[in-house]
Motif scaffolding. Structure first.
Motif, PDB file in Angstrom:
ATOM      1  N   GLU A 140      -5.851 -27.458   2.613  1.00 32.55           N
ATOM      2  CA  GLU A 140      -4.523 -27.370   3.223  1.00 32.55           C
ATOM      3  C   GLU A 140      -4.174 -28.619   4.020  1.00 32.55           C
ATOM      4  OE1 GLU A 140      -2.560 -24.665   2.650  1.00 32.55           O
ATOM      5  OE2 GLU A 140      -4.168 -23.863   1.389  1.00 32.55           O
ATOM      6  N   SER A 141      -5.171 -29.442   4.328  1.00 32.29           N
ATOM      7  CA  SER A 141      -4.944 -30.663   5.098  1.00 32.29           C
ATOM      8  C   SER A 141      -5.943 -31.709   4.638  1.00 32.29           C
ATOM      9  CB  SER A 141      -5.102 -30.390   6.599  1.00 32.29           C
ATOM     10  OG  SER A 141      -6.452 -30.144   6.902  1.00 32.29           O
ATOM     11  N   GLU A 142      -5.949 -32.850   5.311  1.00 39.13           N
ATOM     12  CA  GLU A 142      -6.861 -33.932   4.929  1.00 39.13           C
ATOM     13  C   GLU A 142      -8.281 -33.710   5.435  1.00 39.13           C
ATOM     14  OE1 GLU A 142      -5.040 -35.089   8.838  1.00 39.13           O
ATOM     15  OE2 GLU A 142      -4.193 -34.391   6.971  1.00 39.13           O
ATOM     16  N   THR A 143      -8.512 -32.598   6.099  1.00 37.68           N
ATOM     17  CA  THR A 143      -9.835 -32.303   6.658  1.00 37.68           C
ATOM     18  C   THR A 143     -10.404 -31.039   6.022  1.00 37.68           C
ATOM     19  OG1 THR A 143      -9.098 -33.254   8.747  1.00 37.68           O
ATOM     20  CG2 THR A 143     -11.104 -31.973   8.798  1.00 37.68           C
ATOM     21  N   LEU A 144     -11.673 -31.105   5.646  1.00 33.97           N
ATOM     22  CA  LEU A 144     -12.388 -29.939   5.149  1.00 33.97           C
ATOM     23  C   LEU A 144     -13.441 -29.577   6.188  1.00 33.97           C
ATOM     24  CD1 LEU A 144     -12.961 -27.946   2.788  1.00 33.97           C
ATOM     25  CD2 LEU A 144     -14.626 -29.613   1.962  1.00 33.97           C
ATOM     26  N   THR A 145     -13.409 -28.329   6.643  1.00 35.48           N
ATOM     27  CA  THR A 145     -14.375 -27.887   7.644  1.00 35.48           C
ATOM     28  C   THR A 145     -15.376 -26.933   7.007  1.00 35.48           C
ATOM     29  OG1 THR A 145     -13.124 -25.943   8.340  1.00 35.48           O
ATOM     30  CG2 THR A 145     -12.613 -28.037   9.451  1.00 35.48           C
ATOM     31  N   LEU A 146     -16.518 -26.784   7.661  1.00 35.60           N
ATOM     32  CA  LEU A 146     -17.544 -25.876   7.162  1.00 35.60           C
ATOM     33  C   LEU A 146     -17.044 -24.439   7.111  1.00 35.60           C
ATOM     34  CD1 LEU A 146     -20.732 -27.291   8.925  1.00 35.60           C
ATOM     35  CD2 LEU A 146     -20.004 -27.625   6.555  1.00 35.60           C
ATOM     36  N   HIS A 147     -16.130 -24.066   8.000  1.00 36.51           N
ATOM     37  CA  HIS A 147     -15.614 -22.699   8.027  1.00 36.51           C
ATOM     38  C   HIS A 147     -14.671 -22.376   6.864  1.00 36.51           C
ATOM     39  CE1 HIS A 147     -17.590 -21.690  11.720  1.00 36.51           C
ATOM     40  NE2 HIS A 147     -17.135 -22.799  12.264  1.00 36.51           N
ATOM     41  N   GLN A 148     -14.210 -23.395   6.148  1.00 34.02           N
ATOM     42  CA  GLN A 148     -13.348 -23.179   4.987  1.00 34.02           C
ATOM     43  C   GLN A 148     -14.146 -22.894   3.723  1.00 34.02           C
ATOM     44  OE1 GLN A 148     -11.245 -27.060   5.962  1.00 34.02           O
ATOM     45  NE2 GLN A 148      -9.690 -25.982   4.773  1.00 34.02           N
ATOM     46  N   LEU A 149     -15.442 -23.068   3.769  1.00 27.61           N
ATOM     47  CA  LEU A 149     -16.252 -23.041   2.560  1.00 27.61           C
ATOM     48  C   LEU A 149     -16.575 -21.627   2.083  1.00 27.61           C
ATOM     49  CD1 LEU A 149     -18.808 -25.857   3.421  1.00 27.61           C
ATOM     50  CD2 LEU A 149     -16.646 -26.045   2.161  1.00 27.61           C
ATOM     51  N   GLN A 150     -16.630 -21.509   0.777  1.00 28.93           N
ATOM     52  CA  GLN A 150     -17.126 -20.296   0.144  1.00 28.93           C
ATOM     53  C   GLN A 150     -18.601 -20.493  -0.174  1.00 28.93           C
ATOM     54  OE1 GLN A 150     -14.680 -18.868  -3.079  1.00 28.93           O
ATOM     55  NE2 GLN A 150     -12.803 -19.472  -2.023  1.00 28.93           N
ATOM     56  N   ASN A 151     -19.290 -19.402  -0.414  1.00 29.41           N
ATOM     57  CA  ASN A 151     -20.723 -19.418  -0.682  1.00 29.41           C
ATOM     58  C   ASN A 151     -21.069 -20.396  -1.811  1.00 29.41           C
ATOM     59  OD1 ASN A 151     -23.364 -18.714  -1.600  1.00 29.41           O
ATOM     60  ND2 ASN A 151     -23.126 -16.720  -0.641  1.00 29.41           N
ATOM     61  N   PRO A 152     -22.036 -21.283  -1.596  1.00 27.71           N
ATOM     62  CA  PRO A 152     -22.376 -22.255  -2.640  1.00 27.71           C
ATOM     63  C   PRO A 152     -22.898 -21.606  -3.919  1.00 27.71           C
ATOM     64  CG  PRO A 152     -23.996 -22.334  -0.880  1.00 27.71           C
ATOM     65  CD  PRO A 152     -22.889 -21.427  -0.425  1.00 27.71           C
ATOM     66  N   GLU A 153     -23.496 -20.436  -3.813  1.00 23.39           N
ATOM     67  CA  GLU A 153     -24.033 -19.767  -4.999  1.00 23.39           C
ATOM     68  C   GLU A 153     -22.939 -19.278  -5.940  1.00 23.39           C
ATOM     69  OE1 GLU A 153     -26.650 -16.772  -3.503  1.00 23.39           O
ATOM     70  OE2 GLU A 153     -28.174 -18.239  -2.940  1.00 23.39           O
ATOM     71  N   SER A 154     -21.710 -19.163  -5.444  1.00 20.26           N
ATOM     72  CA  SER A 154     -20.620 -18.691  -6.304  1.00 20.26           C
ATOM     73  C   SER A 154     -19.861 -19.837  -6.985  1.00 20.26           C
ATOM     74  CB  SER A 154     -19.663 -17.803  -5.512  1.00 20.26           C
ATOM     75  OG  SER A 154     -19.086 -18.509  -4.448  1.00 20.26           O
ATOM     76  N   LEU A 155     -20.253 -21.077  -6.758  1.00 20.44           N
ATOM     77  CA  LEU A 155     -19.572 -22.209  -7.396  1.00 20.44           C
ATOM     78  C   LEU A 155     -19.631 -22.144  -8.920  1.00 20.44           C
ATOM     79  CD1 LEU A 155     -18.017 -24.888  -7.278  1.00 20.44           C
ATOM     80  CD2 LEU A 155     -20.232 -26.046  -7.023  1.00 20.44           C
ATOM     81  N   PRO A 156     -20.789 -21.939  -9.543  1.00 26.09           N
ATOM     82  CA  PRO A 156     -20.792 -21.869 -11.016  1.00 26.09           C
ATOM     83  C   PRO A 156     -19.882 -20.769 -11.569  1.00 26.09           C
ATOM     84  CG  PRO A 156     -23.020 -22.181 -10.210  1.00 26.09           C
ATOM     85  CD  PRO A 156     -22.156 -21.901  -9.007  1.00 26.09           C
ATOM     86  N   ARG A 157     -19.882 -19.608 -10.943  1.00 28.54           N
ATOM     87  CA  ARG A 157     -19.022 -18.508 -11.392  1.00 28.54           C
ATOM     88  C   ARG A 157     -17.543 -18.895 -11.251  1.00 28.54           C
ATOM     89  NH1 ARG A 157     -21.297 -14.763  -8.696  1.00 28.54           N
ATOM     90  NH2 ARG A 157     -19.983 -14.867  -6.855  1.00 28.54           N
ATOM     91  N   PHE A 158     -17.193 -19.524 -10.133  1.00 29.10           N
ATOM     92  CA  PHE A 158     -15.815 -19.992  -9.916  1.00 29.10           C
ATOM     93  C   PHE A 158     -15.410 -20.971 -11.018  1.00 29.10           C
ATOM     94  CE2 PHE A 158     -13.336 -23.586  -8.238  1.00 29.10           C
ATOM     95  CZ  PHE A 158     -12.121 -22.954  -8.016  1.00 29.10           C
ATOM     96  N   LEU A 159     -16.278 -21.898 -11.366  1.00 32.11           N
ATOM     97  CA  LEU A 159     -15.951 -22.898 -12.374  1.00 32.11           C
ATOM     98  C   LEU A 159     -15.826 -22.289 -13.768  1.00 32.11           C
ATOM     99  CD1 LEU A 159     -18.135 -25.875 -11.143  1.00 32.11           C
ATOM    100  CD2 LEU A 159     -15.656 -25.598 -10.935  1.00 32.11           C
ATOM    101  N   ARG A 160     -16.604 -21.297 -14.064  1.00 35.02           N
ATOM    102  CA  ARG A 160     -16.503 -20.637 -15.375  1.00 35.02           C
ATOM    103  C   ARG A 160     -15.208 -19.841 -15.498  1.00 35.02           C
ATOM    104  NH1 ARG A 160     -22.152 -19.747 -14.346  1.00 35.02           N
ATOM    105  NH2 ARG A 160     -23.339 -21.157 -15.668  1.00 35.02           N
ATOM    106  N   ARG A 161     -14.681 -19.322 -14.375  1.00 29.61           N
ATOM    107  CA  ARG A 161     -13.429 -18.551 -14.395  1.00 29.61           C
ATOM    108  C   ARG A 161     -12.193 -19.435 -14.363  1.00 29.61           C
ATOM    109  NH1 ARG A 161     -13.409 -14.966  -9.507  1.00 29.61           N
ATOM    110  NH2 ARG A 161     -14.902 -16.467  -8.788  1.00 29.61           N
ATOM    111  N   SER A 162     -12.310 -20.626 -13.777  1.00 28.30           N
ATOM    112  CA  SER A 162     -11.148 -21.507 -13.594  1.00 28.30           C
ATOM    113  C   SER A 162     -10.759 -22.228 -14.873  1.00 28.30           C
ATOM    114  CB  SER A 162     -11.439 -22.546 -12.528  1.00 28.30           C
ATOM    115  OG  SER A 162     -11.686 -21.910 -11.304  1.00 28.30           O
TER     116      SER A 162
END
Length: 162
Positions: A140-162
């Motif tokens: 949403e802005s030029e800054t990415l914070t740790l609190h914006q992150l989703q679980n790293p283990e769900s990255l592959p599943r997210f990429l397969r759905r996108s």
């Protein structure tokens, strides 16, 4: 290291990333081509992050195209601070590099558009360690914070759905 996100309110661990030797060598070679110390450090960390993420995703049968990523191009690498990883046939991911003490990082303007997501990578140069902290589908802005992150283990599943 554990972080909790507003989405889950559950702690989750970072994922250690294996980084092949040729990525460390490329990071050193590309960094040595930079005109300033700051640009040299930024390039070194960006290449480590992108190469490590590529290796991680390929091990999970998600095809990447590391060598066509813009950060692999010497002219683009000199003129920008992007750390993109091309996915075959799709928009790229942007690697957002965190040092061990950081809670946020700045995303360069060049990476605000055509990204499928933003992946937080923590690089500990002292211990030669690279970790996947999590990801955000958008920013949403030029800054990415740790609190914006989703679980790293769900990255592959997210990429397969996108």
């Amino acid at each position: 290291m554990f972080y909790s996100t507003p989405q889950t309110m559950q702690p989750f661990p970072s994922i250690p990333l294996t980084t092949p030797g040729y990525i460390w060598q490329a990071a050193t070679r590309f960094a040595n081509q930079q005109p300033t110390g700051n640009k040299e450090r930024q390039t070194y960390k960006s290449i480590l992050a992108v190469g490590s993420l590529s290796f991680y995703l390929q091990a999970r049968r998600i095809p990447t195209d590391l060598f066509s990523s813009d950060c692999w191009n010497p002219v683009i690498r000199l003129c920008s601070e992007i750390a993109d990883l091309r996915l075959r046939g799709r928009d790229p991911l942007e690697c957002c590099v965190f040092s061990p003490s950081q809670q946020e990082c700045t995303v360069p303007p060049e990476a605000w558009g055509d990204r499928i997501g933003y992946v937080a990578i923590q690089i500990d140069l002292v211990n030669r360690k690279v970790d996947l902290l999590g990801f955000a589908p958008r920013i949403e802005s030029e800054t990415l914070t740790l609190h914006q992150l989703q679980n790293p283990e769900s990255l592959p599943r997210f990429l397969r759905r996108s």
